[in-house]
Scaffold this motif. Sequence first.
Motif, short mmCIF file in Angstrom:
data_model
loop_
_atom_site.label_atom_id
_atom_site.label_comp_id
_atom_site.label_asym_id
_atom_site.label_seq_id
_atom_site.Cartn_x
_atom_site.Cartn_y
_atom_site.Cartn_z
N LEU A 59 0.80 -1.21 0.00
CA LEU A 59 0.00 0.00 0.00
C LEU A 59 0.84 1.27 0.00
O LEU A 59 0.31 2.36 -0.22
N LEU A 60 2.16 1.13 0.24
CA LEU A 60 3.03 2.31 0.28
C LEU A 60 3.15 2.93 -1.11
O LEU A 60 3.18 2.24 -2.12
N LYS A 61 3.26 4.27 -1.14
CA LYS A 61 3.47 5.00 -2.39
C LYS A 61 4.91 5.53 -2.40
O LYS A 61 5.29 6.31 -1.53
N HIS A 62 5.67 5.09 -3.40
CA HIS A 62 7.09 5.40 -3.46
C HIS A 62 7.36 6.58 -4.38
O HIS A 62 6.72 6.72 -5.43
N PRO A 63 8.32 7.45 -4.01
CA PRO A 63 8.67 8.57 -4.91
C PRO A 63 9.49 8.12 -6.11
O PRO A 63 9.49 8.79 -7.14
N VAL A 64 10.22 7.00 -5.99
CA VAL A 64 11.08 6.51 -7.07
C VAL A 64 10.42 5.29 -7.71
O VAL A 64 9.85 4.44 -7.02
N ILE A 65 10.50 5.20 -9.04
CA ILE A 65 9.80 4.13 -9.76
C ILE A 65 10.50 2.79 -9.55
O ILE A 65 11.70 2.71 -9.27
N ASP A 66 9.73 1.71 -9.73
CA ASP A 66 10.25 0.35 -9.61
C ASP A 66 10.90 -0.08 -10.92
O ASP A 66 10.42 0.24 -12.01
#
Length: 679
Positions: A380-387
């Motif tokens: 559910l976490l929203k990351h600033p850097v793409i996967d």
Amino acid sequence: MFLTTPEPNSPDFAQLTMEQRDGVRAWLRAFESHPITKPITQWFATVARSVGVTPSTVKTKYYAIKKTNDWRCLIDSRKSAHTPTTCRTKNPEFQQFWKLLCERNQRSTKAAYRHLIRMWRNKEEIPGYTDLPDWPSLPQGWSYRNLNRISPNKLELTAMRHGIKAAAKYMPMVYSTRVGLWPGAFYQFDDVWHDNYVRCGSELTRVIELGALDVLSGCRFAYAAKPRLRKDGGKGKQNITEAEARLFVAGVLWDHGINHQLGTTLVLENGTMTVSGEVARIIEDYGTRPDGSPLIQLSFSGISGKQQAVLGHYAGRGGGNPRHKASLESLHNLIHNELGMLIGQTGHDRNEPEMTHGITREQEQLLKVIKNLPAERAALLKHPVIDFHSQFLPLLNDLYADAINGRTDHNLEGWHKCGFVQTEYTLMPGSEQWLQLEQIPDETFGLISSAARQEPEKWTRTRKLSPAEVWESGLDQIQPVKPYLICDILGKDLAKKRKITSSYITFTDSAVDAEPLNYSTRIRTTEGNFQELEHGKEYQVYANPFAPDQLFICDMNFRCLGIAPRQQRVCSADTTALQASFGKAAERKAQLLTSLRNRHAPDAQEIQERREHNRRVANGELVTAHERRSEGGRIGSNTRRANALDEHEVHETFSAISERTETPAPMASDDDISLSDLT
């Protein structure tokens, strides 16, 4: 007035400045147009107006001509440079000394000038000024502005301050062209670092990419990205290795191939993207061209920068020569520009934007938090850097398909000379719908053709083909190499031993895919047939992370047997693909069970016969074969007798009908005819 004029080949006239030569010509035209008249003062004024000078200047020139009768007296000495006798800065020894001071200072010519002034005040020896003229006053012409005119040129300063590689742009270059090449003539290989951060698993890192460019089409037809993950043990990060370079070259030769008619040259470098000497010999021994040269040639870019501008001086670090692969190096700049909108940029030449520090810091904190959260909660976490896997790779694929290989607004060299342009037609001027000639409907072909001839700018346009279109048009000349060459390139050190324990061979490589890679044990042999690998037997296999769609299979003596395809997962919502996959799975199951079923066929037949016997007993039917044959014979006789009676009745019926039709009868309507009349 007699006056000699300069000869066309006169060296004295040629050495003058352009302004001085124009001045001499102006004086000669003035004297020729205005012969001497009296009073002489009036003549001075007339000539002065013609030349644009004062009468006194004409008077001076007049008496100089009377004395020498030579055109050289017309030269404007004010526009002449100072001679070394009047200005010592023209002394060659001093000029070389001044340039040496500038070149020794690694940053500033102004600092070299201040050093020269200190030497003068300290009475140190300066070539051309050993007698210290007018000391302590500065010598004539020693202003910084004046000395800067005789400073080293841009090439010399750049070569000494930054190295021979940086000064290469000021040196002569050889310009090549793609005109005259053939599909697959040259493949250029190189690596590139992407200028943005990604997250892969629990790490925040950058991405390295290996790429191959076809020079003729300008198409980056092969590429493979790899995140720089931590090495085992946590010390340092992984970079491209020599083994991975071999894997990538092997993947290109197999997935795409070479031109087997005219040959292919692989342009490699001496650093990262290269192959060893033994592998190079294996590749070049693959086959020969019609002229006897290797079918696959290797070209390595030279080391640039090790030997510096001054021979015998300290050597530089040295590195690859980017001009050896200019087409590919220029494409890297386009890739960086197109990906410049991604968050977490490292900046041009590692000059990071200020906010990148905050982005990476926040992302690293989130990666630490994930370790303490359940998987469903962490998702559910929203990351600033793409996967890397789920976001960066799909974006990279779209980038190459559209903005890189699919672009038509490029200025690639030699495009028009190669004929890589196409005329398109529109059915409605002003719209953005354009068709090729063969796509125009037949019913409107004549009308559109006629309109295009009358107003071509309205009904037609000429556009450049994209690199992908040119590459695809030549694929019929590109064929993969033999599988054994791929195994020889990868060598024994990259082989992995696998024992067949199921219907799949499984590999796990997080740099390629977050999920395990499954390969079928049903391989396509080098002869093109299908063969199942033996259960329980060991094989040497080659898994290529840069060409993950196949697995090369060898026996334990490294004899190439064939290729195992990768088992692709099918979307559950794609019913067509699911049905096709189920069909292939059923077919393979049948093939796997063929020998087993053949061995047990007698047992299966006995079981079926027993079941049929019991069914007949239970239903009160004839049981033994003799009884069934007798009953079958009786039924056959009755059937034949019945068929004979039917044939006799049919014959009599048709005879009766014939007799009735021979005797005319009264006409009747269709309603009067009944079925009894026909029987």
